[in-house]
Write an enzyme that holds these catalytic residues in place. Structure first.
Site, mmCIF file in Angstrom:
data_model
loop_
_atom_site.group_PDB
_atom_site.id
_atom_site.type_symbol
_atom_site.label_atom_id
_atom_site.label_comp_id
_atom_site.label_asym_id
_atom_site.label_seq_id
_atom_site.Cartn_x
_atom_site.Cartn_y
_atom_site.Cartn_z
ATOM 1 N N ARG A 164 9.432 -2.697 75.443
ATOM 2 C CA ARG A 164 9.111 -4.049 76.531
ATOM 3 C C ARG A 164 9.575 -3.320 77.874
ATOM 4 O O ARG A 164 8.431 -2.978 78.527
ATOM 5 C CB ARG A 164 10.120 -5.082 76.399
ATOM 6 C CG ARG A 164 9.490 -6.256 77.034
ATOM 7 C CD ARG A 164 10.001 -6.303 78.524
ATOM 8 N NE ARG A 164 11.344 -6.456 78.741
ATOM 9 C CZ ARG A 164 11.738 -6.249 80.083
ATOM 10 N NH1 ARG A 164 11.270 -6.301 81.100
ATOM 11 N NH2 ARG A 164 13.373 -6.473 80.132
ATOM 12 N N HIS B 195 36.566 28.868 78.458
ATOM 13 C CA HIS B 195 36.117 27.661 77.650
ATOM 14 C C HIS B 195 35.791 28.011 76.247
ATOM 15 O O HIS B 195 36.028 27.447 75.312
ATOM 16 C CB HIS B 195 34.979 27.095 78.346
ATOM 17 C CG HIS B 195 34.997 26.374 79.773
ATOM 18 N ND1 HIS B 195 34.359 25.139 80.120
ATOM 19 C CD2 HIS B 195 36.189 26.297 80.527
ATOM 20 C CE1 HIS B 195 34.817 24.901 81.242
ATOM 21 N NE2 HIS B 195 35.686 25.566 81.440
#
Length: 414
Positions: free
Chosen positions: A38, A316
């Protein structure tokens, strides 16, 4: 046990959940009204033929969304035909259609076989003056007629204001009280122009929650980047349903993306989201829609973007290899994804390279890994290396070591 009769489940020991949960919060008990077929049809590139609509509807159903919202069958003959075709699929999800608060549209919609109607009418001064030109008394009368008609057919009905955050609060609460007394299943709040922020959303939903007894649905446009945050704030304040579309496609910048909402709510209550949706189906669902509207899934897309679980910095990478939760709030395996530690660059660290050496089954000491890491950095200062180039370098280095050629000791191995 929360005020709405649900337990917080994993949220009770979730360090990322609010320390003191709002008594009206529904962050552990909410539903998706999926509007790719929609709202998504209003996306600039969208043109869904019947076959594509059916594939998307089936994929959404397989993913586990509770509701699928379709374009109004009053929009065109093809829209009506498509609506009827999807209703005949026998999906687990309830099928809704989004229509104007108008008897002509409602009559057409109830004949298609949908489970419910989402009716909407503009309530802001902008829309009342420049769109339909009606006052609030007319809106209340029109809503009453349409709602009673839909209910007489035994269908679900949601009444939503349009442009809610630029509407007068007294007008809003008055019309919501009126339709709540008529027995609507849900009332809707729509940030039609994407102007709202999370604090405004929380305050409006919290106020509305004290006025109506029915469920509250929220529809957030993303013009200012707040759609996901606004959806979360709405659930904290007591909303029950959130409108989404795949990849967030819709009018202008679109609405709350299904994947982004899942990511946010996963952090709030992982067990609830995992138990509710087939998260490993998300990537295929997004690829299906992306292909249909001729776009690429963004590199930084929530969960499925190709960088979503890629780690590059040396510090990291070391932590990720020791404990992934150090730099990951989402577990890639819960979404059918995998993490990738990038090592072919000047920021790489020897721990990440060591991990790749082990994956390749090569035998190198820590000093030897540090030496080959230094070589990677030198080469990567000229250009980044892809994984095949790194693997070739590692194998050649290993062959030299295995052949008795001692590597140079790097002066500064990361």
């Amino acid at each position: 046990m929360t005020a709405n009769g649900t337990t917080n489940g994993s949220a009770s020991h979730n360090p990322h959940a609010p320390k003191y949960q709002d008594s009206l919060s529904r962050v552990t008990n909410w539903s998706v009204i999926e509007s790719t077929l929609r709202e998504g049809e209003q996306f600039a590139n969208a043109f869904f033929d019947t076959e594509t609509k059916i594939k998307i509807a089936q994929a959404l159903d397989d993913f586990g969304v509770e509701y699928i919202e379709l374009t109004s069958p009053a929009a065109s003959e093809q829209s009506r035909s498509d609506c009827e075709a999807i209703c005949r699929l026998g999906l687990k999800a309830k099928i809704l259609t989004h229509t104007r608060c108008h008897m002509d549209d409602a009559r057409i919609a109830v004949e298609t076989g949908v489970d419910g109607l989402d009716i909407v009418i503009g309530t802001s001064s902008y829309l009342r003056e420049f769109s339909h030109g009606k006052d609030m008394d007319y809106i209340a009368k029109q809503a009453t007629e349409v709602i009673n008609f839909i209910k007489s057919k035994g269908l679900e009905v949601r009444f939503s204001s349009e442009d809610s955050f630029r509407s007068d609060l007294v007008d809003l609460l008055s019309i919501y009280r009126t339709v709540d007394k008529l027995g609507v299943n849900r009332v809707g709040i729509a940030d039609t122009v994407g102007c709202a922020n999370p604090r405004q959303v929380y305050e409006l939903v919290r106020t509305l929650r004290s006025v109506v007894s029915c469920d509250i649905e929220c529809h957030f446009h993303n013009d200012t980047g707040c759609a996901i945050a606004n959806a979360y704030a709405a659930l904290e304040a007591g909303a029950t349903h959130i409108d989404t579309s795949v990849l967030g496609i819709g009018e202008r910048n679109g609405i709350t993306p299904l994947g982004g909402l899942c990511a946010r709510m996963y952090v709030a209550d992982k067990d609830y989201v995992i138990g509710k949706y087939k998260l490993d189906k998300l990537r295929d669902l997004e690829n299906l829609v992306a292909e249909a509207v001729q776009i690429q899934v963004p590199f930084n897309n929530y969960i499925t973007g190709y960088c979503a679980f890629t780690h590059k910095a040396g510090i990291h990478a070391k932590a990720i290899l020791n404990n992934p939760s150090t730099y990951e709030i989402l577990k890639p395996e819960d979404f059918g994804m995998t993490r990738y530690v990038s090592i072919g660059h000047r920021l790489t660290g020897w721990n990440a390279v060591k991990n790749r050496v082990q994956q390749l089954g090569l035998k190198l000491s820590d000093d030897e890994v540090k030496a080959v890491t230094a070589q990677i950095k030198v080469m990567a200062d000229v250009k980044p290396l892809n994984i095949d180039e790194v693997d070739t370098l590692l194998r050649r280095f290993h062959d030299k070591v295995d052949g008795g050629i001692a590597p140079a000791t790097p002066a500064d191995a990361n």
